[in-house]
Design a protein around this motif. Structure first.
Motif, PDB file in Angstrom:
ATOM      1  N   VAL A  23      -2.170   1.744 -18.307  1.00 49.87           N
ATOM      2  CA  VAL A  23      -0.811   1.458 -17.862  1.00 49.87           C
ATOM      3  C   VAL A  23      -0.593   1.922 -16.421  1.00 49.87           C
ATOM      4  O   VAL A  23       0.058   1.234 -15.639  1.00 49.87           O
ATOM      5  CB  VAL A  23       0.244   2.065 -18.813  1.00 49.87           C
ATOM      6  CG1 VAL A  23       0.198   3.569 -18.811  1.00 49.87           C
ATOM      7  CG2 VAL A  23       1.640   1.596 -18.457  1.00 49.87           C
ATOM      8  N   LEU A  24      -1.153   3.056 -16.059  1.00 52.35           N
ATOM      9  CA  LEU A  24      -0.977   3.557 -14.699  1.00 52.35           C
ATOM     10  C   LEU A  24      -1.650   2.639 -13.685  1.00 52.35           C
ATOM     11  O   LEU A  24      -1.069   2.311 -12.651  1.00 52.35           O
ATOM     12  CB  LEU A  24      -1.511   4.985 -14.580  1.00 52.35           C
ATOM     13  CG  LEU A  24      -1.259   5.666 -13.246  1.00 52.35           C
ATOM     14  CD1 LEU A  24       0.239   5.764 -12.964  1.00 52.35           C
ATOM     15  CD2 LEU A  24      -1.878   7.038 -13.225  1.00 52.35           C
ATOM     16  N   LYS A  25      -2.868   2.196 -14.005  1.00 53.95           N
ATOM     17  CA  LYS A  25      -3.586   1.286 -13.097  1.00 53.95           C
ATOM     18  C   LYS A  25      -2.813  -0.022 -12.924  1.00 53.95           C
ATOM     19  O   LYS A  25      -2.636  -0.508 -11.809  1.00 53.95           O
ATOM     20  CB  LYS A  25      -4.986   0.997 -13.635  1.00 53.95           C
ATOM     21  CG  LYS A  25      -5.788   0.036 -12.764  1.00 53.95           C
ATOM     22  CD  LYS A  25      -7.060  -0.400 -13.428  1.00 53.95           C
ATOM     23  CE  LYS A  25      -6.736  -1.331 -14.538  1.00 53.95           C
ATOM     24  NZ  LYS A  25      -7.193  -2.659 -14.532  1.00 53.95           N
ATOM     25  N   ASN A  26      -2.328  -0.580 -14.025  1.00 49.62           N
ATOM     26  CA  ASN A  26      -1.597  -1.844 -13.960  1.00 49.62           C
ATOM     27  C   ASN A  26      -0.311  -1.697 -13.154  1.00 49.62           C
ATOM     28  O   ASN A  26       0.041  -2.574 -12.363  1.00 49.62           O
ATOM     29  CB  ASN A  26      -1.271  -2.346 -15.361  1.00 49.62           C
ATOM     30  CG  ASN A  26      -2.515  -2.753 -16.121  1.00 49.62           C
ATOM     31  OD1 ASN A  26      -3.531  -3.066 -15.527  1.00 49.62           O
ATOM     32  ND2 ASN A  26      -2.441  -2.723 -17.439  1.00 49.62           N
ATOM     33  N   SER A  27       0.393  -0.605 -13.342  1.00 46.88           N
ATOM     34  CA  SER A  27       1.645  -0.405 -12.615  1.00 46.88           C
ATOM     35  C   SER A  27       1.392  -0.132 -11.137  1.00 46.88           C
ATOM     36  O   SER A  27       2.145  -0.595 -10.284  1.00 46.88           O
ATOM     37  CB  SER A  27       2.441   0.735 -13.239  1.00 46.88           C
ATOM     38  OG  SER A  27       2.863   0.362 -14.529  1.00 46.88           O
ATOM     39  N   LEU A  28       0.330   0.628 -10.847  1.00 45.42           N
ATOM     40  CA  LEU A  28       0.023   0.903  -9.444  1.00 45.42           C
ATOM     41  C   LEU A  28      -0.399  -0.355  -8.692  1.00 45.42           C
ATOM     42  O   LEU A  28      -0.183  -0.458  -7.487  1.00 45.42           O
ATOM     43  CB  LEU A  28      -1.057   1.976  -9.338  1.00 45.42           C
ATOM     44  CG  LEU A  28      -0.596   3.399  -9.622  1.00 45.42           C
ATOM     45  CD1 LEU A  28      -1.765   4.363  -9.554  1.00 45.42           C
ATOM     46  CD2 LEU A  28       0.500   3.828  -8.665  1.00 45.42           C
ATOM     47  N   LEU A  29      -0.993  -1.325  -9.404  1.00 45.14           N
ATOM     48  CA  LEU A  29      -1.336  -2.599  -8.760  1.00 45.14           C
ATOM     49  C   LEU A  29      -0.088  -3.343  -8.284  1.00 45.14           C
ATOM     50  O   LEU A  29      -0.177  -4.225  -7.427  1.00 45.14           O
ATOM     51  CB  LEU A  29      -2.116  -3.487  -9.735  1.00 45.14           C
ATOM     52  CG  LEU A  29      -3.579  -3.126  -9.931  1.00 45.14           C
ATOM     53  CD1 LEU A  29      -4.193  -3.974 -11.043  1.00 45.14           C
ATOM     54  CD2 LEU A  29      -4.355  -3.314  -8.648  1.00 45.14           C
ATOM     55  N   ILE A  30       1.057  -2.994  -8.832  1.00 45.04           N
ATOM     56  CA  ILE A  30       2.313  -3.626  -8.440  1.00 45.04           C
ATOM     57  C   ILE A  30       3.079  -2.737  -7.458  1.00 45.04           C
ATOM     58  O   ILE A  30       3.627  -3.215  -6.468  1.00 45.04           O
ATOM     59  CB  ILE A  30       3.170  -3.914  -9.689  1.00 45.04           C
ATOM     60  CG1 ILE A  30       2.389  -4.797 -10.655  1.00 45.04           C
ATOM     61  CG2 ILE A  30       4.480  -4.576  -9.310  1.00 45.04           C
ATOM     62  CD1 ILE A  30       2.939  -4.826 -12.056  1.00 45.04           C
ATOM     63  N   VAL A  31       3.094  -1.426  -7.713  1.00 44.63           N
ATOM     64  CA  VAL A  31       3.882  -0.497  -6.897  1.00 44.63           C
ATOM     65  C   VAL A  31       3.294  -0.310  -5.498  1.00 44.63           C
ATOM     66  O   VAL A  31       4.041  -0.299  -4.508  1.00 44.63           O
ATOM     67  CB  VAL A  31       4.012   0.863  -7.621  1.00 44.63           C
ATOM     68  CG1 VAL A  31       4.606   1.915  -6.713  1.00 44.63           C
ATOM     69  CG2 VAL A  31       4.860   0.717  -8.871  1.00 44.63           C
ATOM     70  N   VAL A  32       1.981  -0.165  -5.402  1.00 44.58           N
ATOM     71  CA  VAL A  32       1.353   0.120  -4.107  1.00 44.58           C
ATOM     72  C   VAL A  32       1.592  -1.002  -3.083  1.00 44.58           C
ATOM     73  O   VAL A  32       1.973  -0.715  -1.949  1.00 44.58           O
ATOM     74  CB  VAL A  32      -0.152   0.440  -4.285  1.00 44.58           C
ATOM     75  CG1 VAL A  32      -0.872   0.507  -2.959  1.00 44.58           C
ATOM     76  CG2 VAL A  32      -0.307   1.754  -5.046  1.00 44.58           C
ATOM     77  N   PRO A  33       1.410  -2.285  -3.436  1.00 43.44           N
ATOM     78  CA  PRO A  33       1.733  -3.323  -2.444  1.00 43.44           C
ATOM     79  C   PRO A  33       3.216  -3.333  -2.064  1.00 43.44           C
ATOM     80  O   PRO A  33       3.561  -3.588  -0.905  1.00 43.44           O
ATOM     81  CB  PRO A  33       1.354  -4.634  -3.144  1.00 43.44           C
ATOM     82  CG  PRO A  33       0.348  -4.242  -4.151  1.00 43.44           C
ATOM     83  CD  PRO A  33       0.751  -2.882  -4.610  1.00 43.44           C
ATOM     84  N   GLY A  34       4.089  -3.021  -3.026  1.00 44.66           N
ATOM     85  CA  GLY A  34       5.516  -2.954  -2.714  1.00 44.66           C
ATOM     86  C   GLY A  34       5.816  -1.836  -1.736  1.00 44.66           C
ATOM     87  O   GLY A  34       6.567  -2.021  -0.767  1.00 44.66           O
ATOM     88  N   ALA A  35       5.229  -0.668  -1.962  1.00 45.44           N
ATOM     89  CA  ALA A  35       5.421   0.456  -1.046  1.00 45.44           C
ATOM     90  C   ALA A  35       4.807   0.150   0.318  1.00 45.44           C
ATOM     91  O   ALA A  35       5.373   0.491   1.359  1.00 45.44           O
ATOM     92  CB  ALA A  35       4.806   1.719  -1.640  1.00 45.44           C
ATOM     93  N   GLY A  36       3.653  -0.512   0.305  1.00 41.32           N
ATOM     94  CA  GLY A  36       3.022  -0.905   1.567  1.00 41.32           C
ATOM     95  C   GLY A  36       3.873  -1.887   2.359  1.00 41.32           C
ATOM     96  O   GLY A  36       3.978  -1.783   3.582  1.00 41.32           O
ATOM     97  N   LEU A  37       4.483  -2.815   1.658  1.00 39.64           N
ATOM     98  CA  LEU A  37       5.355  -3.785   2.325  1.00 39.64           C
ATOM     99  C   LEU A  37       6.572  -3.093   2.925  1.00 39.64           C
ATOM    100  O   LEU A  37       6.977  -3.389   4.051  1.00 39.64           O
ATOM    101  CB  LEU A  37       5.779  -4.876   1.343  1.00 39.64           C
ATOM    102  CG  LEU A  37       6.653  -5.991   1.885  1.00 39.64           C
ATOM    103  CD1 LEU A  37       5.966  -6.706   3.043  1.00 39.64           C
ATOM    104  CD2 LEU A  37       6.993  -6.979   0.785  1.00 39.64           C
ATOM    105  N   LEU A  38       7.158  -2.174   2.175  1.00 44.48           N
ATOM    106  CA  LEU A  38       8.295  -1.421   2.710  1.00 44.48           C
ATOM    107  C   LEU A  38       7.882  -0.604   3.933  1.00 44.48           C
ATOM    108  O   LEU A  38       8.601  -0.578   4.936  1.00 44.48           O
ATOM    109  CB  LEU A  38       8.871  -0.497   1.647  1.00 44.48           C
ATOM    110  CG  LEU A  38       9.790  -1.135   0.636  1.00 44.48           C
ATOM    111  CD1 LEU A  38      10.217  -0.109  -0.406  1.00 44.48           C
ATOM    112  CD2 LEU A  38      11.006  -1.715   1.307  1.00 44.48           C
ATOM    113  N   ALA A  39       6.758   0.065   3.852  1.00 49.43           N
ATOM    114  CA  ALA A  39       6.281   0.857   4.984  1.00 49.43           C
ATOM    115  C   ALA A  39       6.004  -0.025   6.195  1.00 49.43           C
ATOM    116  O   ALA A  39       6.273   0.364   7.336  1.00 49.43           O
ATOM    117  CB  ALA A  39       5.030   1.629   4.590  1.00 49.43           C
ATOM    118  N   ALA A  40       5.489  -1.216   5.963  1.00 49.67           N
ATOM    119  CA  ALA A  40       5.183  -2.139   7.059  1.00 49.67           C
ATOM    120  C   ALA A  40       6.437  -2.569   7.812  1.00 49.67           C
ATOM    121  O   ALA A  40       6.377  -2.830   9.009  1.00 49.67           O
ATOM    122  CB  ALA A  40       4.448  -3.364   6.523  1.00 49.67           C
TER     123      ALA A  40
END
Length: 73
Positions: A23-40
């Motif tokens: 569950v953590l891996k699956n959720s991080l596959l969604i959260v990390v790109p979202g956080a990266g987009l916000l940071a960008a």
């Protein structure tokens, strides 16, 4: 808004799939790109790049794929 959407969907995914394997891996596959987009969006050079039509289409397509992945998974 897409970055916020991915963060929210990823965190909701994490909560609703509690107890399932990976569950953590699956959720991080969604959260990390979202956080990266916000940071960008806070980095002026990358934010300017994100204003182009092609990059908007690519980011939107990847965002839609990640949301579909969250729903299906």
């Amino acid at each position: 808004m897409g970055g916020y959407l991915l963060l929210a969907v990823g965190l909701i995914n994490l909560r609703y799939q509690t107890g399932q394997s990976d569950v953590l891996k699956n959720s991080l596959l969604i959260v990390v790109p979202g956080a990266g987009l916000l940071a960008a969006t806070w980095i002026p050079g990358i934010a300017k790049l994100l204003l182009g039509k092609v990059s908007q289409i690519v980011v939107a397509a990847l965002g839609i794929l990640l949301v579909v992945y969250a729903i299906i998974n």
